[in-house]
Write an enzyme that holds these catalytic residues in place. Structure first.
Site, short mmCIF file in Angstrom:
data_model
loop_
_atom_site.label_atom_id
_atom_site.label_comp_id
_atom_site.label_asym_id
_atom_site.label_seq_id
_atom_site.Cartn_x
_atom_site.Cartn_y
_atom_site.Cartn_z
N CYS A 36 0.76 -1.23 0.01
CA CYS A 36 0.17 0.56 0.24
C CYS A 36 1.11 1.48 -0.05
O CYS A 36 1.92 0.91 -0.84
CB CYS A 36 -0.93 0.00 1.09
SG CYS A 36 0.00 -0.22 3.16
N ASN A 44 2.56 1.32 4.91
CA ASN A 44 2.54 0.26 5.02
C ASN A 44 2.18 0.26 6.93
O ASN A 44 2.70 0.07 7.18
CB ASN A 44 4.37 -0.77 4.59
CG ASN A 44 3.78 -1.58 5.21
OD1 ASN A 44 5.29 -2.09 5.77
ND2 ASN A 44 3.24 -2.35 5.51
N CYS A 89 -1.82 0.90 7.37
CA CYS A 89 -3.55 0.88 7.20
C CYS A 89 -3.42 -0.79 6.40
O CYS A 89 -3.79 -1.13 6.91
CB CYS A 89 -3.85 1.48 6.86
SG CYS A 89 -3.57 3.32 8.42
N ARG A 90 -3.18 -0.34 5.19
CA ARG A 90 -4.21 -1.62 4.17
C ARG A 90 -3.43 -2.74 4.49
O ARG A 90 -3.17 -3.64 5.09
CB ARG A 90 -4.40 -0.81 3.08
CG ARG A 90 -5.63 -0.26 3.21
CD ARG A 90 -5.79 0.48 1.38
NE ARG A 90 -4.45 0.97 1.79
CZ ARG A 90 -4.59 2.22 0.43
NH1 ARG A 90 -5.04 2.23 -0.52
NH2 ARG A 90 -3.42 2.82 0.55
N SER A 91 -2.15 -2.58 4.33
CA SER A 91 -1.28 -3.90 3.54
C SER A 91 -0.66 -4.84 4.66
O SER A 91 -0.31 -6.06 4.54
CB SER A 91 0.02 -3.23 3.26
OG SER A 91 1.23 -2.18 3.86
N ASP A 114 -8.60 3.09 1.38
CA ASP A 114 -7.36 3.97 1.54
C ASP A 114 -8.37 4.19 3.12
O ASP A 114 -9.04 5.28 3.56
CB ASP A 114 -6.64 5.07 1.87
CG ASP A 114 -5.28 5.50 2.78
OD1 ASP A 114 -5.51 4.67 3.78
OD2 ASP A 114 -4.94 5.93 1.85
P1 4NP Z 1 -1.79 2.83 4.32
O1 4NP Z 1 -3.04 4.32 4.42
O2 4NP Z 1 -0.98 3.29 2.70
O3 4NP Z 1 -2.69 1.71 3.81
O4 4NP Z 1 -1.09 2.55 5.09
C1 4NP Z 1 -1.64 5.22 4.19
C2 4NP Z 1 -1.31 5.53 5.69
C3 4NP Z 1 -0.02 6.47 5.75
C4 4NP Z 1 -0.29 8.04 4.46
C5 4NP Z 1 -1.63 7.30 3.72
C6 4NP Z 1 -2.59 6.97 3.62
N1 4NP Z 1 -0.31 8.81 4.73
O5 4NP Z 1 -0.51 10.23 4.45
O6 4NP Z 1 0.61 9.64 5.87
#
Ligand code: 4NP
Length: 169
Positions: free
Chosen positions: A12, A15, A17-19, A129
């Site tokens: 993702c 790294n 939240c989703r993955s 997301d």
């Molecule tokens: P992820 O979510 O890609 O599922 O881990 C996010 C985590 C952090 C951010 C955006 C999406 N950020 O903008 O810091």
């Protein structure tokens, strides 16, 4: 034919939240199916924004409420050696996939695509997301990860027969 474990990498943006959530869900499913020794599962981000951090506290909490432990995971960024080592590189959304394609070496022999494309019955190919969302968004990530795990395991196990290149249609 190689008997080494098949390597699956979920990707993702951050790294956190989703993955890591999908990693936790798929790891538990694979273990429950008695296949833990056959498949190596990891996750990473396309960005370096959260390198070294544990998953988002909301992701940890939501996962824990369903019995998945992901608090020990630490974020890392995709690296070129991932393309030498992985059989499946599965992006959570189109932006992640586009980013992966910009760094993927031409000799990559594995499968690279959207994670949810392996489960077309779910009616969506991107994992939304949840970072700017509420708790429901984290529950939705878990719902989709759980719903796709069986299909993913079936696809991964078929991998043994492919040799190199893309999976059969
Ligand atoms: P992820 O979510 O890609 O599922 O881990 C996010 C985590 C952090 C951010 C955006 C999406 N950020 O903008 O810091």
């Amino acid at each position: 034919m190689s008997t080494r474990p098949i390597r699956v990498l979920f990707v993702c943006l951050g790294n956190i939240c989703r993955s890591p959530t999908v990693e936790g869900v798929f790891t538990a499913f694979v273990k429950q199916q008695g296949m833990a020794g056959e498949i190596e599962i990891d996750s990473c981000g396309t960005s370096d924004w959260h390198v070294g951090s544990p998953p988002d506290a909301r992701a940890i909490r939501a996962a824990a409420s369903r019995g998945y432990t992901i608090a020990q995971l630490r974020a890392r960024q995709i690296r070129i050696s991932d393309f030498d080592e992985c059989d499946f590189i599965l992006a959570m959304d189109r932006d992640n996939l586009l980013e992966l394609k910009t760094v993927c070496p031409p000799h990559y022999q594995g499968y690279m695509g959207l994670f949810l494309q392996i489960a077309p019955d779910l009616g969506r190919d991107e994992l939304p997301d949840p970072y700017y969302g509420n708790e429901h968004a984290f529950e939705q990530v878990l719902d989709l990860a759980e719903a796709a795990s069986e299909k993913l395991l079936a696809l991964v196990l078929r991998r043994r027969g492919w040799g190199s290149g893309s999976p059969p249609k």
